[in-house]
Design an enzyme around this catalytic site. Structure first.
Site, PDB file in Angstrom:
ATOM      1  N   GLU A  36      33.804  32.800   0.213  1.00 15.59           N
ATOM      2  CA  GLU A  36      34.339  31.703  -0.596  1.00 15.59           C
ATOM      3  C   GLU A  36      33.270  31.413  -1.644  1.00 15.59           C
ATOM      4  O   GLU A  36      32.226  30.858  -1.323  1.00 15.59           O
ATOM      5  CB  GLU A  36      34.619  30.510   0.322  1.00 15.59           C
ATOM      6  CG  GLU A  36      35.629  29.558  -0.232  1.00 15.59           C
ATOM      7  CD  GLU A  36      34.980  28.467  -1.020  1.00 15.59           C
ATOM      8  OE1 GLU A  36      34.775  28.672  -2.233  1.00 15.59           O
ATOM      9  OE2 GLU A  36      34.667  27.432  -0.429  1.00 15.59           O
TER      10      GLU A  36
ATOM     11  N   CYS B 144      33.218  23.665  -5.493  1.00 14.16           N
ATOM     12  CA  CYS B 144      33.651  24.938  -6.092  1.00 14.16           C
ATOM     13  C   CYS B 144      35.020  24.803  -6.753  1.00 14.16           C
ATOM     14  O   CYS B 144      35.365  25.589  -7.626  1.00 14.16           O
ATOM     15  CB  CYS B 144      33.653  26.041  -5.040  1.00 14.16           C
ATOM     16  SG  CYS B 144      34.488  25.545  -3.535  1.00 14.16           S
TER      17      CYS B 144
HETATM   18  P1  NAD Z   1      21.946  29.985  -4.641  1.00 12.71           P
HETATM   19  O1  NAD Z   1      22.843  30.985  -5.233  1.00 12.71           O
HETATM   20  O2  NAD Z   1      20.512  30.325  -4.446  1.00 12.71           O
HETATM   21  O3  NAD Z   1      22.484  29.561  -3.175  1.00 12.71           O
HETATM   22  C1  NAD Z   1      23.817  29.272  -2.915  1.00 12.71           C
HETATM   23  C2  NAD Z   1      23.949  29.184  -1.393  1.00 12.71           C
HETATM   24  O4  NAD Z   1      23.704  30.473  -0.846  1.00 12.71           O
HETATM   25  C3  NAD Z   1      22.935  28.269  -0.725  1.00 12.71           C
HETATM   26  O5  NAD Z   1      23.572  27.587   0.335  1.00 12.71           O
HETATM   27  C4  NAD Z   1      21.859  29.201  -0.179  1.00 12.71           C
HETATM   28  O6  NAD Z   1      21.248  28.728   1.009  1.00 12.71           O
HETATM   29  C5  NAD Z   1      22.650  30.445   0.115  1.00 12.71           C
HETATM   30  N1  NAD Z   1      21.892  31.676  -0.041  1.00 12.71           N
HETATM   31  C6  NAD Z   1      21.142  32.033  -1.109  1.00 12.71           C
HETATM   32  N2  NAD Z   1      20.626  33.268  -0.922  1.00 12.71           N
HETATM   33  C7  NAD Z   1      21.066  33.698   0.293  1.00 12.71           C
HETATM   34  C8  NAD Z   1      20.895  34.883   1.048  1.00 12.71           C
HETATM   35  N3  NAD Z   1      20.168  35.919   0.587  1.00 12.71           N
HETATM   36  N4  NAD Z   1      21.482  34.958   2.253  1.00 12.71           N
HETATM   37  C9  NAD Z   1      22.235  33.952   2.741  1.00 12.71           C
HETATM   38  N5  NAD Z   1      22.437  32.805   2.068  1.00 12.71           N
HETATM   39  C10 NAD Z   1      21.876  32.683   0.858  1.00 12.71           C
HETATM   40  O7  NAD Z   1      22.058  28.727  -5.528  1.00 12.71           O
HETATM   41  P2  NAD Z   1      21.909  27.182  -5.306  1.00 12.71           P
HETATM   42  O8  NAD Z   1      21.000  26.666  -6.357  1.00 12.71           O
HETATM   43  O9  NAD Z   1      21.622  26.780  -3.893  1.00 12.71           O
HETATM   44  O10 NAD Z   1      23.391  26.775  -5.619  1.00 12.71           O
HETATM   45  C11 NAD Z   1      23.832  26.921  -6.947  1.00 12.71           C
HETATM   46  C12 NAD Z   1      25.033  27.773  -7.079  1.00 12.71           C
HETATM   47  O11 NAD Z   1      25.608  28.142  -5.840  1.00 12.71           O
HETATM   48  C13 NAD Z   1      26.085  26.992  -7.799  1.00 12.71           C
HETATM   49  O12 NAD Z   1      26.011  27.268  -9.178  1.00 12.71           O
HETATM   50  C14 NAD Z   1      27.377  27.424  -7.198  1.00 12.71           C
HETATM   51  O13 NAD Z   1      27.947  28.458  -7.972  1.00 12.71           O
HETATM   52  C15 NAD Z   1      27.014  28.009  -5.880  1.00 12.71           C
HETATM   53  N6  NAD Z   1      27.474  27.199  -4.755  1.00 12.71           N
HETATM   54  C16 NAD Z   1      28.773  27.288  -4.446  1.00 12.71           C
HETATM   55  C17 NAD Z   1      29.270  26.560  -3.392  1.00 12.71           C
HETATM   56  C18 NAD Z   1      30.714  26.650  -3.033  1.00 12.71           C
HETATM   57  O14 NAD Z   1      31.250  25.738  -2.413  1.00 12.71           O
HETATM   58  N7  NAD Z   1      31.395  27.761  -3.363  1.00 12.71           N
HETATM   59  C19 NAD Z   1      28.428  25.726  -2.672  1.00 12.71           C
HETATM   60  C20 NAD Z   1      27.081  25.655  -3.022  1.00 12.71           C
HETATM   61  C21 NAD Z   1      26.607  26.416  -4.066  1.00 12.71           C
END
Ligand code: NAD
Length: 488
Positions: free
Chosen positions: A248, A282
């Site tokens: 998702e 999202c």
């Molecule tokens: P990010 O891309 O670093 O992380 C997004 C999420 O993924 C976080 O919960 C993080 O813990 C997890 N994550 C990151 N790298 C991972 C890995 N290698 N393995 C497992 N989990 C991992 O960015 P961020 O600054 O935390 O969030 C920003 C972006 O993430 C937003 O721009 C948005 O697009 C997306 N996001 C989407 C949702 C959603 O509901 N779809 C929720 C939170 C963040």
């Protein structure tokens, strides 16, 4: 009211502390409110071993008995709503009433899945005399799940609900910045008597945990919510062992506003929705394509309601929008606003970060944003809206579909013929008309294109957690050794 929980990992039915911890911050004050335990390799090995044992017990437990445990745990979560919501507001920043709504929503996911898993019917396929074909659904095994920080309770609830209801075991790595929601879920299941090892909760360095867990042969489903970039990375990891994924991912939701609706009501409603969870959703409505005939009054109503949103510490009564959850969001949103402004967008309201501590940013409305502005194709994931005029429905649909994302889409119209076109032509997993609600427990939710794979919720959500097995059962031994059955 207990303050913030004393966090721990939950592995094999035991609470576990770790030598290494990380601070958890309150985004409204930037003060430390708790210490997050960081799982090491030995903790993950123990979680895998516990999940294997838990799966053996749980798969042999009837769906009805599983549902009873889930409903007991959910009743505890509902009884503890004040405590859980308080912790969520402290760690995430959202206003307390929104945190309470989130807890209720998380409970609804559990309640729905507990019922739905009891209806995972197989079938008997009619065939030739003397042979029966059975199609049955079996839990896949251990699920490795990763939940994000925007909904600390309802996001892990989605994944834990699907896994536990269907008879799987799960190791979930919940978000480091907002761990309390998942911790409270584990506490409720522990108190409700869930067998040891069925649910295991870890925190730590996301990349280390995912790269260790996903290749394990025991892991039979990877469920992730987060950004598209990370989702692709985890899907690649899973593909090496042909492990299925439930992804998702990001969105950039379009909203088509037709000229047959009241622009004042639709504009005010849109701004209020944009402020929900400080836009960190999202499905948050972001690109508003408004019929040029009502563009001016709609944009004015939107900007007026956005400017009136009461911003502050989510603990305070009357606050409608808290801070964003972390400093990364502030920096990302500021950069998108500056880029759009430099390229000619009009800032109708907001756009300036207030002074003082806390990650506060106002609801910001950009109008007449050129297509080459970054915000037109990068998900802002914050309280940032784009309002652009359109001259036809054809144009609005083309612009709505122009991005690689396809999670939620919305429209305001009362014309049946327009709705019919939108239903057919909009490229999104969820389309909502005259409402900005995109996902509830009883219907499937998920994206197309770069917004993900699979669905959570509804009947469809449960199907990711089971494998379909076909059994061919002939009533007597075959007599002809080389050829059997009329069709061969
Ligand atoms: P990010 O891309 O670093 O992380 C997004 C999420 O993924 C976080 O919960 C993080 O813990 C997890 N994550 C990151 N790298 C991972 C890995 N290698 N393995 C497992 N989990 C991992 O960015 P961020 O600054 O935390 O969030 C920003 C972006 O993430 C937003 O721009 C948005 O697009 C997306 N996001 C989407 C949702 C959603 O509901 N779809 C929720 C939170 C963040």
């Amino acid at each position: 009211m207990p303050d913030y929980p004393d966090l721990s990992l939950y592995i094999g039915g035991q609470w576990r502390r770790t030598a290494e911890t990380l601070p958890v911050l309150n985004p409204a004050t930037e003060k430390v409110i708790g210490q997050l335990p960081v799982a090491g390799r030995a903790d993950l090995d123990d979680a895998l071993e516990a999940a294997a044992r838990g799966f053996r017990v749980w798969r042999a437990t009837s769906p009805r008995a599983r549902a009873e445990v889930i409903l007991r745990a959910t009743a505890l979560m509902r009884a503890r709503i004040d405590e859980i919501a308080h912790a969520i507001t402290l760690e995430h920043g959202k206003p307390l009433p929104q945190a309470r709504m989130e807890v209720i929503r998380g409970c609804e996911f559990f309640e729905w899945d507990a019922g739905e898993a009891q209806r995972l019917y197989g079938r008997v396929v009619p065939s030739e005399p003397g042979i029966r074909y059975l199609v049955i659904q079996q839990p896949v095994g251990t699920v490795a799940a990763f939940s994000p920080w925007n909904f600390p309770m309802s996001q892990p609830a989605r994944k834990i609900a699907g896994a536990i209801a269907s008879g799987c075991s799960i190791i979930i790595k919940a978000a480091e910045e907002t761990p309390a929601g998942a911790w409270h879920i584990a506490r409720a299941f522990h108190d409700a008597g869930l067998p040891a090892g069925v649910l295991n909760l870890v925190f730590g360095v996301p990349s280390e945990i995912s790269s260790y867990l996903i290749p394990q042969p025991q892991v039979r489903l990877v469920a992730f919510t987060g950004s598209t970039a990370v989702g692709i990375h985890l899907t690649e990891l899973a593909a090496r062992s042909m492990t299925p994924v439930l992804m998702e991912l990001g969105g950039h939701a379009p909203v088509i506003v037709c000229d047959d609706v009241d622009p004042d009501a639709a504009g005010a409603m849109s701004a209020a929705r944009k402020a929900r969870n400080a836009g960190q959703v999202c499905t948050s409505p972001t690109r508003f394509f408004v019929d040029e005939k009502i563009f001016q009054p709609y944009a004015a109503a939107f900007a007026a309601r956005a400017a009136a949103v009461r911003i502050g510490d989510g603990m305070l009564p009357g606050v409608e929008m808290g801070p964003v959850a972390n400093h990364r969001r502030i920096e990302a949103i500021e950069a998108l606003v500056e880029d759009a402004r430099a390229k000619g967008a009009k800032v109708l309201t907001g756009g300036v970060r207030p002074n003082g501590p806390g990650y506060f940013y106002p609801v910001t409305v950009l109008a007449e944003v050129p297509d080459d502005a970054r915000v037109m194709h990068e998900e802002p994931f914050g309280p940032l809206a784009i309002i652009n005029p359109t001259s036809s429905l054809d144009e609005a649909i083309a612009r709505a579909n122009a991005l690689p994302f396809g999670l939620a889409a919305y429209a305001f119209t009362h014309r049946a013929a327009t709705v019919d076109r939108l239903m057919t032509e909009i490229e999104a997993g969820n389309l909502s008309i005259n409402t900005l609600e995109a996902s509830v427990a009883e219907v499937p939710f998920g994206g197309v294109k770069a917004s993900g794979q699979g669905r959570e919720g509804g009947q469809e959500g449960m199907l990711h957690y089971v494998e379909t097995k076909t059994i061919s059962h002939r009533m007597a031994l075959e007599t002809a050794p080389m050829v059997s059955g009329a069709r061969q």
